[in-house]
Motif scaffolding. Structure first.
Motif, PDB file in Angstrom:
ATOM      1  N   GLY A 296       0.819  -1.203   0.000  1.00 48.08           N
ATOM      2  CA  GLY A 296       0.000   0.000   0.000  1.00 48.08           C
ATOM      3  C   GLY A 296       0.844   1.240   0.000  1.00 48.08           C
ATOM      4  N   PRO A 297       0.228   2.382  -0.284  1.00 49.68           N
ATOM      5  CA  PRO A 297       0.999   3.623  -0.325  1.00 49.68           C
ATOM      6  C   PRO A 297       1.344   4.105   1.082  1.00 49.68           C
ATOM      7  CG  PRO A 297      -1.313   4.102  -0.657  1.00 49.68           C
ATOM      8  CD  PRO A 297      -1.196   2.613  -0.562  1.00 49.68           C
ATOM      9  N   ASN A 298       2.201   5.107   1.168  1.00 48.56           N
ATOM     10  CA  ASN A 298       2.521   5.709   2.466  1.00 48.56           C
ATOM     11  C   ASN A 298       1.246   6.223   3.113  1.00 48.56           C
ATOM     12  OD1 ASN A 298       5.273   5.316   2.424  1.00 48.56           O
ATOM     13  ND2 ASN A 298       5.650   7.208   1.291  1.00 48.56           N
ATOM     14  N   GLY A 299       1.128   5.967   4.411  1.00 50.96           N
ATOM     15  CA  GLY A 299      -0.026   6.488   5.136  1.00 50.96           C
ATOM     16  C   GLY A 299      -1.278   5.648   4.967  1.00 50.96           C
ATOM     17  N   ALA A 300      -1.137   4.481   4.327  1.00 53.42           N
ATOM     18  CA  ALA A 300      -2.322   3.640   4.115  1.00 53.42           C
ATOM     19  C   ALA A 300      -2.737   2.914   5.385  1.00 53.42           C
ATOM     20  CB  ALA A 300      -2.057   2.632   3.020  1.00 53.42           C
ATOM     21  N   GLY A 301      -1.834   2.852   6.363  1.00 51.17           N
ATOM     22  CA  GLY A 301      -2.155   2.192   7.623  1.00 51.17           C
ATOM     23  C   GLY A 301      -1.524   0.830   7.775  1.00 51.17           C
ATOM     24  N   LYS A 302      -0.556   0.518   6.939  1.00 52.19           N
ATOM     25  CA  LYS A 302       0.085  -0.812   6.999  1.00 52.19           C
ATOM     26  C   LYS A 302       0.827  -0.994   8.331  1.00 52.19           C
ATOM     27  CE  LYS A 302       2.750   0.003   3.470  1.00 52.19           C
ATOM     28  NZ  LYS A 302       2.456   1.409   3.174  1.00 52.19           N
ATOM     29  N   SER A 303       1.639  -0.003   8.677  1.00 54.03           N
ATOM     30  CA  SER A 303       2.425  -0.108   9.911  1.00 54.03           C
ATOM     31  C   SER A 303       1.522  -0.127  11.133  1.00 54.03           C
ATOM     32  CB  SER A 303       3.409   1.062  10.017  1.00 54.03           C
ATOM     33  OG  SER A 303       4.346   0.979   8.967  1.00 54.03           O
ATOM     34  N   THR A 304       0.457   0.679  11.079  1.00 52.68           N
ATOM     35  CA  THR A 304      -0.485   0.717  12.207  1.00 52.68           C
ATOM     36  C   THR A 304      -1.120  -0.655  12.396  1.00 52.68           C
ATOM     37  OG1 THR A 304      -0.928   3.007  11.636  1.00 52.68           O
ATOM     38  CG2 THR A 304      -2.508   1.943  13.114  1.00 52.68           C
TER      39      THR A 304
ATOM     40  N   LEU B  75      -3.667  -2.353   0.898  1.00 49.36           N
ATOM     41  CA  LEU B  75      -4.304  -1.441   1.846  1.00 49.36           C
ATOM     42  C   LEU B  75      -4.409  -0.048   1.260  1.00 49.36           C
ATOM     43  CD1 LEU B  75      -3.894  -3.361   4.431  1.00 49.36           C
ATOM     44  CD2 LEU B  75      -3.521  -1.201   5.584  1.00 49.36           C
ATOM     45  N   VAL B  76      -5.593   0.524   1.338  1.00 49.25           N
ATOM     46  CA  VAL B  76      -5.772   1.916   0.921  1.00 49.25           C
ATOM     47  C   VAL B  76      -6.594   2.613   2.002  1.00 49.25           C
ATOM     48  CG1 VAL B  76      -6.647   3.466  -0.869  1.00 49.25           C
ATOM     49  CG2 VAL B  76      -5.770   1.218  -1.507  1.00 49.25           C
ATOM     50  N   ASP B  77      -6.074   3.705   2.515  1.00 51.99           N
ATOM     51  CA  ASP B  77      -6.768   4.477   3.560  1.00 51.99           C
ATOM     52  C   ASP B  77      -7.236   3.604   4.721  1.00 51.99           C
ATOM     53  OD1 ASP B  77      -6.383   6.759   2.074  1.00 51.99           O
ATOM     54  OD2 ASP B  77      -8.293   6.569   1.024  1.00 51.99           O
ATOM     55  N   GLY B  78      -6.360   2.715   5.174  1.00 48.99           N
ATOM     56  CA  GLY B  78      -6.655   1.914   6.355  1.00 48.99           C
ATOM     57  C   GLY B  78      -7.572   0.736   6.112  1.00 48.99           C
ATOM     58  N   VAL B  79      -7.964   0.514   4.862  1.00 45.53           N
ATOM     59  CA  VAL B  79      -8.889  -0.589   4.552  1.00 45.53           C
ATOM     60  C   VAL B  79      -8.206  -1.546   3.584  1.00 45.53           C
ATOM     61  CG1 VAL B  79     -11.118  -1.169   3.515  1.00 45.53           C
ATOM     62  CG2 VAL B  79     -10.876   0.923   4.853  1.00 45.53           C
ATOM     63  N   ILE B  80      -8.378  -2.866   3.840  1.00 48.08           N
ATOM     64  CA  ILE B  80      -7.852  -3.840   2.882  1.00 48.08           C
ATOM     65  C   ILE B  80      -8.804  -3.863   1.684  1.00 48.08           C
ATOM     66  CG2 ILE B  80      -7.327  -6.279   2.465  1.00 48.08           C
ATOM     67  CD1 ILE B  80      -6.475  -6.502   5.378  1.00 48.08           C
ATOM     68  N   GLU B  81      -8.331  -3.323   0.574  1.00 48.55           N
ATOM     69  CA  GLU B  81      -9.196  -3.195  -0.619  1.00 48.55           C
ATOM     70  C   GLU B  81      -9.254  -4.496  -1.403  1.00 48.55           C
ATOM     71  OE1 GLU B  81     -10.360  -0.328  -2.770  1.00 48.55           O
ATOM     72  OE2 GLU B  81     -10.627   0.869  -0.963  1.00 48.55           O
ATOM     73  N   GLN B  82      -8.165  -5.235  -1.388  1.00 45.28           N
ATOM     74  CA  GLN B  82      -8.154  -6.494  -2.129  1.00 45.28           C
ATOM     75  C   GLN B  82      -7.140  -7.431  -1.488  1.00 45.28           C
ATOM     76  OE1 GLN B  82      -7.357  -6.100  -6.313  1.00 45.28           O
ATOM     77  NE2 GLN B  82      -7.907  -8.223  -6.764  1.00 45.28           N
ATOM     78  N   GLN B  83      -7.485  -8.690  -1.456  1.00 45.84           N
ATOM     79  CA  GLN B  83      -6.581  -9.671  -0.848  1.00 45.84           C
ATOM     80  C   GLN B  83      -6.687 -10.960  -1.638  1.00 45.84           C
ATOM     81  OE1 GLN B  83      -7.326 -10.289   3.306  1.00 45.84           O
ATOM     82  NE2 GLN B  83      -5.737 -11.841   3.514  1.00 45.84           N
ATOM     83  N   GLY B  84      -5.554 -11.601  -1.863  1.00 45.39           N
ATOM     84  CA  GLY B  84      -5.600 -12.865  -2.588  1.00 45.39           C
ATOM     85  C   GLY B  84      -4.224 -13.259  -3.071  1.00 45.39           C
ATOM     86  N   PRO B  85      -4.151 -14.340  -3.875  1.00 40.17           N
ATOM     87  CA  PRO B  85      -2.862 -14.751  -4.428  1.00 40.17           C
ATOM     88  C   PRO B  85      -2.226 -13.602  -5.215  1.00 40.17           C
ATOM     89  CG  PRO B  85      -4.520 -16.425  -4.804  1.00 40.17           C
ATOM     90  CD  PRO B  85      -5.239 -15.240  -4.260  1.00 40.17           C
ATOM     91  N   VAL B  86      -0.905 -13.530  -5.155  1.00 43.32           N
ATOM     92  CA  VAL B  86      -0.201 -12.393  -5.743  1.00 43.32           C
ATOM     93  C   VAL B  86      -0.570 -12.189  -7.209  1.00 43.32           C
ATOM     94  CG1 VAL B  86       2.076 -11.494  -6.331  1.00 43.32           C
ATOM     95  CG2 VAL B  86       1.705 -12.602  -4.133  1.00 43.32           C
ATOM     96  N   ALA B  87      -0.551 -13.285  -7.998  1.00 43.93           N
ATOM     97  CA  ALA B  87      -0.804 -13.152  -9.431  1.00 43.93           C
ATOM     98  C   ALA B  87      -2.200 -12.569  -9.678  1.00 43.93           C
ATOM     99  CB  ALA B  87      -0.654 -14.500 -10.111  1.00 43.93           C
ATOM    100  N   ASP B  88      -3.170 -13.044  -8.914  1.00 46.54           N
ATOM    101  CA  ASP B  88      -4.547 -12.567  -9.100  1.00 46.54           C
ATOM    102  C   ASP B  88      -4.643 -11.063  -8.857  1.00 46.54           C
ATOM    103  OD1 ASP B  88      -5.024 -15.165  -9.477  1.00 46.54           O
ATOM    104  OD2 ASP B  88      -6.460 -15.417  -7.805  1.00 46.54           O
TER     105      ASP B  88
END
Lengths: 295, 233
Positions: A3-11, A144-157
């Motif tokens: 995700g981009p900076n500030g997306a909330g990954k570290s949090t 992650l975008v703006d603190g929300v997981i927008e998409q999750q799945g196998p890397v290729a998908d």
């Protein structure tokens, strides 16, 4: 986790660390304790963990630095000492926040392979900024975008089929064009983007009139000098707006009514004799283009 | 000028003529100050680290009280302690009035808030990556405490130096609870007061010079340790 900076990954990672037992955590920012680097590596560790930490330091190429003052090491060396300590942990879950952030290009592969090896029999959640790191290391990715997981799945998908415009932008799909669906047939649709009509794949929920973002990667765009017939449904003529060297590749921006980005090799650039202002044709297979609902 | 010259001559005469007595007062001053500083470190450093790191309800109030206590008037501390250990007071049965023990206690009370306050400020000012790193170590309280202490080592030495400076130069409390008994509770500061009261300014100045020398040697040692610590960082 991508995700981009500030997306909330570290949090999110910090929250996971605080709320779970038996997890080892590598914070985003490195820290070295006063004294020799070995102190940072082994403080509080005993027996087998201590031995493992020394082994990981060796594998990560920082064993020789352990006797020197930790704070005098380079950023990359400090990160590797911190990482060695975490990898040596007996925890079943590793939370690694940007383990490759300050690592030299030369050492990246070493670190990636070490993490992959350490994670063989346990779960590693890795925060990364770099698409290549995700591709090399991850089996699954969460965007992650703006603190929300927008998409999750196998890397290729996820990489090949971003579920939204935001995800596409985050994972670095270079071409994101906005338009409205003008026609649909089965799994495909036609999207009017300015002067272009673009054939794209669509989800069932999309219909005529819907505002959509059309996504396709620069690597899916074929560049040619003649208007040859091909299987590509999307085929447009235009002139090269800019030519930028990106490491070992060349990025072209072609104005076909809207800017379309393509990447080619320097050899292809020579063969096509492409420079700014050159007239070219660009083709993209409809199956490589994806229409997603406009955010 | 004659007056000043006479005082200086008296001062030199005092240093030359009261060797054994001066050494005894000097040793007593140093050990009482060192004991008090040690007490302040033992009590103050753990509390300072805790106050600097642990977030709890009322922390601001506690910090305000500690900061206020850093400026406690020594005479007031001495007076309260005197009342407490007075033969008919609540701790009179301890029988420590006019002994070096109660002088140490008085000085611990004065130095401890300084050590707590400065340690808490140093630990509280550690950068976020340091705090997050320590949290990520997953070690016990004792190791975490050790890590924090070593991370703020130079600032801690400054806190100790300030605490020591406070107790070695202090006179109000030790005079009240120690009584300035010759050979028993007389220390450099109370001796200075004694000599001044008797208009023996030369002797008082000589004692002041010795006190200054003790402070200088102690602070030079602590500063050396501080610089070494910074270099080792």
């Amino acid at each position: 986790m991508f995700g981009p900076n500030g997306a909330g990954k570290s949090t999110l990672l910090r929250h996971e660390f605080a709320s779970r037992n038996d997890v080892a955590y590598l914070p985003q920012h490195t820290w070295m304790l006063r004294g020799p680097a070995r102190r940072t590596l082994t403080i509080g560790l005993r027996g087998a963990e201590k031995v493992r930490a020394e082994e990981w330091a060796k594998r990560l190429g920082v064993a020789d630095t352990l006797g020197t003052r930790g704070r005098s090491l380079s950023g990359g060396e400090q990160k590797r000492v911190n990482l060695a300590r975490v990898l040596a942990s007996g925890s079943k879950v590793l939370l690694l926040d940007e383990p490759l952030a300050p690592i030299d290009k030369r050492d990246r592969s070493l670190v990636i392979h070490s993490i992959a090896e350490a994670a063989e029999d346990r779960v590693a959640v890795v925060v990364a900024h770099d698409r290549d790191v995700v591709a090399m290391l991850a089996t699954e990715v969460a965007v992650l975008v703006d603190g929300v997981i927008e998409q999750q799945g196998p890397v290729a998908d996820v990489m090949h089929a971003p579920a939204s415009e935001d995800v596409a932008r985050v994972i670095g799909v270079e071409n994101v064009l906005v338009g409205a669906i003008s026609d649909v047939s089965d799994a495909m649709c036609t999207v009017a983007c300015g002067p272009l009509l673009i054939s794209a794949r669509r989800s069932d929920s999309l219909d005529i009139g819907d505002r959509v973002a059309v996504l396709f990667g620069a690597e899916t765009v074929l560049v040619s000098r003649d208007d040859a017939v091909s299987s590509a449904q999307n085929h447009w003529g235009g002139s090269v707006e800019s030519v930028v060297r990106l490491g070992s590749l060349v990025q072209l921006t072609v104005d076909v009514g809207v800017p379309v980005i393509a990447v080619i090799t320097p050899a292809a650039q020579d063969a096509l004799e492409v420079e700014q202002g050159t007239d070219v044709f660009v083709s993209v297979k409809a199956t490589a283009v994806r229409a997603v609902e406009r955010a | 000028m004659d007056f000043l010259a006479e005082i200086l001559r008296d001062a030199l005469d005092y240093v030359g003529g009261s060797g054994a007595e001066l050494v005894a007062v000097l040793i007593r001053t140093i050990w009482i100050a060192l004991a008090a500083t040690l007490g302040a470190i033992i009590i103050g450093v753990p509390l300072g680290v805790g106050l600097g790191r642990v977030r709890f309800r009322g922390r601001t109030l506690v910090m305000t009280l500690v900061n206020t206590a850093m400026a406690l008037p020594p005479v007031l501390v001495g007076l309260v302690l005197l009342v407490l250990v007075w033969p008919t007071g609540p701790f009179g049965n301890l029988d420590i009035l006019f002994t070096p023990i109660v002088m140490v206690i008085a000085q611990v009370l004065l130095a401890t808030p300084i050590v707590i306050g400065l340690t808490a400020a140093a630990v509280g000012a550690l950068p976020a990556p340091a705090v997050e790193f320590v949290a990520s170590l997953q070690v016990g309280v004792v190791t975490r405490f050790r890590v924090y202490v070593t991370e703020v080592w130079p600032q801690l030495l400054a806190a100790v130096a300030t605490g020591f400076g406070r107790v070695i130069a202090e006179v109000g409390a030790v005079l009240l609870v120690g009584g300035n008994i010759a050979g028993e509770t007389r220390v450099l500061t109370t001796a200075i007061v004694q000599e001044t009261r008797q208009a023996r300014f030369g002797a008082a100045l000589a004692l002041g010079g010795v006190l200054l020398l003790v402070a200088l040697v102690t602070n030079a040692t602590l500063t050396w340790l501080q610089v070494k610590g910074e270099q080792r960082g």
